[in-house]
Write a protein that holds these residues in place. Structure first.
Motif, PDB file in Angstrom:
ATOM      1  N   CYS A  68       1.088  15.381  -5.965  1.00 16.40           N
ATOM      2  CA  CYS A  68       1.906  16.485  -6.495  1.00 16.40           C
ATOM      3  C   CYS A  68       0.851  17.582  -6.079  1.00 16.40           C
ATOM      4  CB  CYS A  68       2.250  16.323  -7.851  1.00 16.40           C
ATOM      5  SG  CYS A  68       3.671  15.021  -8.146  1.00 16.40           S
ATOM      6  N   CYS A 146       1.723  21.234  -8.383  1.00 16.59           N
ATOM      7  CA  CYS A 146       3.127  21.598  -8.243  1.00 16.59           C
ATOM      8  C   CYS A 146       3.491  22.472  -9.431  1.00 16.59           C
ATOM      9  CB  CYS A 146       4.044  20.466  -7.875  1.00 16.59           C
ATOM     10  SG  CYS A 146       5.881  20.927  -7.891  1.00 16.59           S
ATOM     11  N   TYR A 148       6.138  22.449 -11.136  1.00 12.10           N
ATOM     12  CA  TYR A 148       6.923  21.710 -11.786  1.00 12.10           C
ATOM     13  C   TYR A 148       6.459  20.506 -12.577  1.00 12.10           C
ATOM     14  CZ  TYR A 148      10.389  24.455  -9.528  1.00 12.10           C
ATOM     15  OH  TYR A 148      11.079  25.473  -9.040  1.00 12.10           O
ATOM     16  N   LEU A 149       5.009  20.437 -12.168  1.00  6.58           N
ATOM     17  CA  LEU A 149       4.149  19.180 -13.001  1.00  6.58           C
ATOM     18  C   LEU A 149       3.864  19.557 -14.228  1.00  6.58           C
ATOM     19  CD1 LEU A 149       2.759  16.567 -12.136  1.00  6.58           C
ATOM     20  CD2 LEU A 149       0.962  17.690 -11.565  1.00  6.58           C
ATOM     21  N   ARG A 160      14.200  16.527  -8.799  1.00  5.89           N
ATOM     22  CA  ARG A 160      13.096  16.555  -7.879  1.00  5.89           C
ATOM     23  C   ARG A 160      13.513  16.279  -6.334  1.00  5.89           C
ATOM     24  NH1 ARG A 160      13.303  11.477  -9.343  1.00  5.89           N
ATOM     25  NH2 ARG A 160      11.911   9.801  -8.383  1.00  5.89           N
ATOM     26  N   PRO A 161      12.838  16.766  -5.389  1.00  8.82           N
ATOM     27  CA  PRO A 161      13.304  16.902  -4.110  1.00  8.82           C
ATOM     28  C   PRO A 161      13.303  15.478  -3.605  1.00  8.82           C
ATOM     29  CG  PRO A 161      11.643  18.540  -4.169  1.00  8.82           C
ATOM     30  CD  PRO A 161      11.655  17.844  -5.553  1.00  8.82           C
ATOM     31  N   CYS A 164       9.811  14.219  -2.714  1.00  9.24           N
ATOM     32  CA  CYS A 164       8.833  13.629  -3.608  1.00  9.24           C
ATOM     33  C   CYS A 164       9.238  12.118  -3.962  1.00  9.24           C
ATOM     34  CB  CYS A 164       9.342  14.221  -5.061  1.00  9.24           C
ATOM     35  SG  CYS A 164       8.937  16.161  -4.711  1.00  9.24           S
TER      36      CYS A 164
HETATM   37  S1  SF4 Z   1       8.777  18.392  -7.892  1.00  8.53           S
HETATM   38 FE1  SF4 Z   1       7.900  16.651  -6.708  1.00  8.53          FE
HETATM   39  S2  SF4 Z   1       5.753  17.367  -6.356  1.00  8.53           S
HETATM   40 FE2  SF4 Z   1       6.768  18.498  -8.030  1.00  8.53          FE
HETATM   41  S3  SF4 Z   1       6.056  17.672  -9.970  1.00  8.53           S
HETATM   42 FE3  SF4 Z   1       8.105  16.733  -9.389  1.00  8.53          FE
HETATM   43  S4  SF4 Z   1       7.610  14.962  -8.170  1.00  8.53           S
HETATM   44 FE4  SF4 Z   1       5.550  16.290  -8.316  1.00  8.53          FE
END
Ligand code: SF4
Length: 286
Positions: A68, A146, A148-149, A160-161, A164
């Motif tokens: 991430c 990231c 979003y982590l 999540r994309p 990922c």
């Molecule tokens: S969006 Fe992807 S890179 Fe970001 S925290 Fe979630 S899993 Fe990890």
């Protein structure tokens, strides 16, 4: 009203059969994103099972977020879907995320990377790997978590994309601390869902496939909001998604046949891949 389809896809790791529902009317591209990702995850699960059967172990576990720190690319439909997801969050959650995205933007600007990423997101030409590689390396060198982590866990797990979801490794987890220098072994991915969504979007809008870096996806989606409102018949979107999946699977069979040597046959033929309309049933839209 939705239409229900039985989808059968032969993948290099086995046969995927599943039922999916798609609205009969006109829908925005974001409405097809969840089901597309689900097909990708089911294909990935077949790869996991095949690896386990072969005696390998999947090293990825909850709480390990070494990957991430990499730059995650999104297709246009995923960027729009992420914006929709964040917008429906409670205000305090949304504010927290937006503040973190703002901090990340500051760091990237200070590192001279934000404008380069923006160029990638906005260009109307395909960006070759030779241009992307140095940007990816510069980003990874910063080891920015990231946005979003949270506590080494993804705070937008269900949204999540695809990129990922697709990264699973069988090499020891500690090697992922430096994914550039160490010999990390990812599981094969037979269908790149982000690429498939990007190709479908490109065909629908006569635009080149775009890669939108995750840290700027919300900003990008906001700037292009008008485009996100366009709609198409649900079954037509599904047809295009499946057509592209078949193309990816066909390529995956060819690649693995080549990797195994010409004398060895891959066990199934993706020509048998099919979509069968089962029935129409009244239901809420996607
Ligand atoms: S969006 Fe992807 S890179 Fe970001 S925290 Fe979630 S899993 Fe990890």
């Amino acid at each position: 009203m939705v239409e229900r389809f039985e989808v059968a896809l032969n993948t290099p790791a086995g046969r995927l059969t599943t039922a999916i529902e798609v609205p009969t009317g006109f829908i925005p591209i974001t409405a097809i994103v969840p089901v597309t990702r689900r097909l990708g995850e089911e294909a990935a699960q077949l790869e996991v099972q095949q690896a386990i059967t072969a005696g390998r172990t999947i090293s990825c576990q909850m709480g390990c977020a070494a990957c991430c720190r990499m730059l995650v690319p999104l297709s246009v439909p995923e960027a729009f879907a992420l914006r929709e997801y964040v917008e429906q969050l409670p205000t305090d959650r949304r504010t927290l995320l937006l503040n973190r995205l703002s901090d990340t933007k500051d760091r990237l600007e200070r590192a001279g990377l934000w404008d380069r990423l923006n160029d990638v997101a906005e260009t109307s030409r395909p960006v070759p790997d030779e241009e992307l590689d140095p940007i990816n390396r510069s980003y990874y060198a910063l080891r920015i978590p990231c946005p979003y982590l949270e506590n080494e866990m993804c705070s937008i797990y269900e949204a999540r994309p695809a990129a990922c979801r697709e990264l699973l490794v069988t090499s020891p987890a500690e090697l992922c601390q430096d994914m550039v220098q160490n010999p990390v072994t990812p599981l094969p991915v037979s269908m790149r869902i982000g690429s498939i969504l990007g190709l479908v979007w490109g065909a629908l809008t006569s635009s080149p496939p775009r890669l939108i870096p995750l840290p700027m996806a919300l900003e990008w989606a906001e700037r292009h909001e008008q485009e996100s409102r366009r709609t198409w018949p649900g079954s037509s979107l599904l047809d295009q998604i499946l057509d592209n999946m078949w193309r990816f699977l066909s390529q995956a069979f060819t690649n693995r046949r080549g990797a195994r040597g010409k004398g060895q046959e891959v066990p199934s033929q993706n020509k048998q891949n099919k979509r069968e309309k089962k029935c129409k049933s009244p239901s809420s839209s996607v």
